[in-house]
Design a protein around this motif. Sequence first.
Motif, short mmCIF file in Angstrom:
data_model
loop_
_atom_site.label_atom_id
_atom_site.label_comp_id
_atom_site.label_asym_id
_atom_site.label_seq_id
_atom_site.Cartn_x
_atom_site.Cartn_y
_atom_site.Cartn_z
N UNK A 237 10.60 -40.61 56.45
CA UNK A 237 11.13 -39.26 56.26
C UNK A 237 11.23 -38.96 54.78
N UNK A 238 10.58 -37.88 54.37
CA UNK A 238 10.55 -37.50 52.96
C UNK A 238 11.11 -36.09 52.79
N UNK A 239 11.40 -35.71 51.54
CA UNK A 239 12.05 -34.44 51.28
C UNK A 239 11.17 -33.23 51.47
N UNK A 240 9.90 -33.35 51.13
CA UNK A 240 8.94 -32.26 51.27
C UNK A 240 7.72 -32.75 52.03
N UNK A 241 6.82 -31.83 52.36
CA UNK A 241 5.62 -32.19 53.12
C UNK A 241 6.00 -33.01 54.35
N UNK A 242 7.03 -32.58 55.05
CA UNK A 242 7.59 -33.37 56.14
C UNK A 242 6.64 -33.50 57.32
N UNK A 243 5.69 -32.57 57.44
CA UNK A 243 4.79 -32.59 58.60
C UNK A 243 3.54 -33.43 58.37
N UNK A 244 3.38 -34.01 57.17
CA UNK A 244 2.12 -34.64 56.80
C UNK A 244 1.95 -36.06 57.33
N UNK A 245 2.97 -36.62 57.96
CA UNK A 245 2.82 -37.95 58.55
C UNK A 245 2.84 -39.07 57.53
N UNK A 246 3.82 -39.06 56.63
CA UNK A 246 3.97 -40.13 55.63
C UNK A 246 4.36 -41.43 56.34
N UNK A 247 3.66 -42.52 56.01
CA UNK A 247 3.72 -43.73 56.84
C UNK A 247 3.95 -45.00 56.03
N UNK A 248 4.71 -45.92 56.63
CA UNK A 248 4.84 -47.29 56.11
C UNK A 248 4.00 -48.19 57.00
N UNK A 249 3.11 -48.97 56.40
CA UNK A 249 2.19 -49.83 57.15
C UNK A 249 2.47 -51.28 56.79
N UNK A 250 2.67 -52.10 57.80
CA UNK A 250 2.82 -53.54 57.61
C UNK A 250 1.62 -54.25 58.20
N UNK A 251 1.10 -55.23 57.47
CA UNK A 251 -0.10 -55.95 57.89
C UNK A 251 0.20 -57.44 57.92
N UNK A 252 0.10 -58.02 59.10
CA UNK A 252 0.44 -59.43 59.29
C UNK A 252 -0.76 -60.16 59.91
N UNK A 253 -1.48 -60.91 59.07
CA UNK A 253 -2.64 -61.67 59.52
C UNK A 253 -3.64 -60.77 60.26
N UNK A 254 -3.92 -59.62 59.68
CA UNK A 254 -4.84 -58.66 60.30
C UNK A 254 -6.28 -59.09 60.00
N UNK A 255 -7.07 -59.28 61.06
CA UNK A 255 -8.45 -59.70 60.90
C UNK A 255 -9.36 -58.48 60.74
N UNK A 256 -10.09 -58.48 59.63
CA UNK A 256 -11.01 -57.39 59.31
C UNK A 256 -12.41 -57.98 59.15
N UNK A 257 -13.41 -57.47 59.84
CA UNK A 257 -14.77 -58.02 59.70
C UNK A 257 -15.19 -58.12 58.24
N UNK A 258 -15.83 -59.21 57.89
CA UNK A 258 -16.22 -59.44 56.50
C UNK A 258 -17.14 -58.33 56.00
N UNK A 259 -17.86 -57.68 56.94
CA UNK A 259 -18.79 -56.60 56.57
C UNK A 259 -18.07 -55.30 56.21
#
Length: 447
Positions: A237-259
Amino acid sequence: MSKAVHVPFSEPPWLMGLPSAYYNDSHRKWQKTCRSLVDQLLMPQGGEWERAGDVPEDLFSKFASANFLIPNLSAPLPITWLKKLGIHSLPGGLAVEDFDYLHTLIYVDEVARTGSLGPVGAVTVGYAFGLPPILKFGSQDLQERFVPDVITGKKRICIAITEPGAGSDVSNIETTARRSPDGRFWVVNGSKKWITNGLWSHYASMAVRTGGPGPGGLSMLVVPLLDTPGVSMRRIKVGGQTAAGTTFIELDEVKVPIENLIGEEGQGMRYVMQNFNHERLTISISVNRLARVAISSAFEYCLKREAFGKKLMDQPVVRHRLAKCGAELESHWAWTEQFTYCMTKMSEEEANKELGGLTALAKAQAGKVLEVCAATAVLLFGGNGYTKSGQGEIAERIYREVPGARIPGGSEDVMLDLAIRQLVKNFQRKTKELETEMERPKGSSKL
């Protein structure tokens, strides 16, 4: 434009009927097209969506189906990809190969007319800044896997740079990506904060640390987000641009293809910095429009509101405040227009070299202009400007947008410093080139 008489400062000079050397018939037709679509898609309920802090789920698909997301990309557009996907023109019949940076300026200015960057940001920000790194630096294989669905709006993407401990200081990013023992994956661990559109994004163009400390250890990956094991996201939740979907992302051992590596390993810092130039120019444009909405709304109010037996506009102090704001607003707009015109005449390489620092300065100045215009609007609306409903609501809302203009995309003090450092660097480079040229022997060496 219609024949209505516009409130002073409510439109850029070229839309107030004044001559301009920048815009041709294509630009004027495009402005009418953009205005019509914005009036249809955003203006009727934009304020309501910002108050609610969210937009309808189908708003993104409406933009996508109208090919109204594509103008968020930097000019020239990725013509080969667009035509490969059967997209030969934008709304209003504008051929994709005719789209230039002045068309970008018009689009960005028009979609900001709601007086909030929240509703439009909910559909445009991730697309505008998350897709270009893949288009500009990604391999053909990477583009084949991601561009078709993202560019047509079937899938969503965001840009994920900022972290709890690293915002404008990109070189201190701590999110890591290490190779798995079998060499098939990048294993990503860390967190990203203040990521616009993250909540709804299938992918992120993400800055990660694949090497040692400092900028040379940074790379960029296409990281899957929605429905991906190890990824958790929550709204901030932010003071302005409240509808823009501001996000906190946590990444725990996320596998991403080497390509999924974007470009070359270790080149992430360069990719991020070049991507910032487009972002900062569009921020400068949209924030100027927010300032314009604020001060023109106050101007209109002062023509009607009475106090101490006369209209507010009859008070010299009120006229003085409006004059100072108008001068700041139009000076910044003229500067931004001139930058944008340069972009239509320079290659991307030239623009990055010559205009990168100045674009950062224009972005910083946009925040300053918005601050003075929004604060003045609140004061002139009086109690109405401190109220989240009624005739002064627009001023109260825009005033809350000021930090969102001065911090994201590179915070103000960092932008001011960056601008001067690059100007010094360019001056020294050009001085050295001139000295080398003067030292070079002239004429023939033959006796």
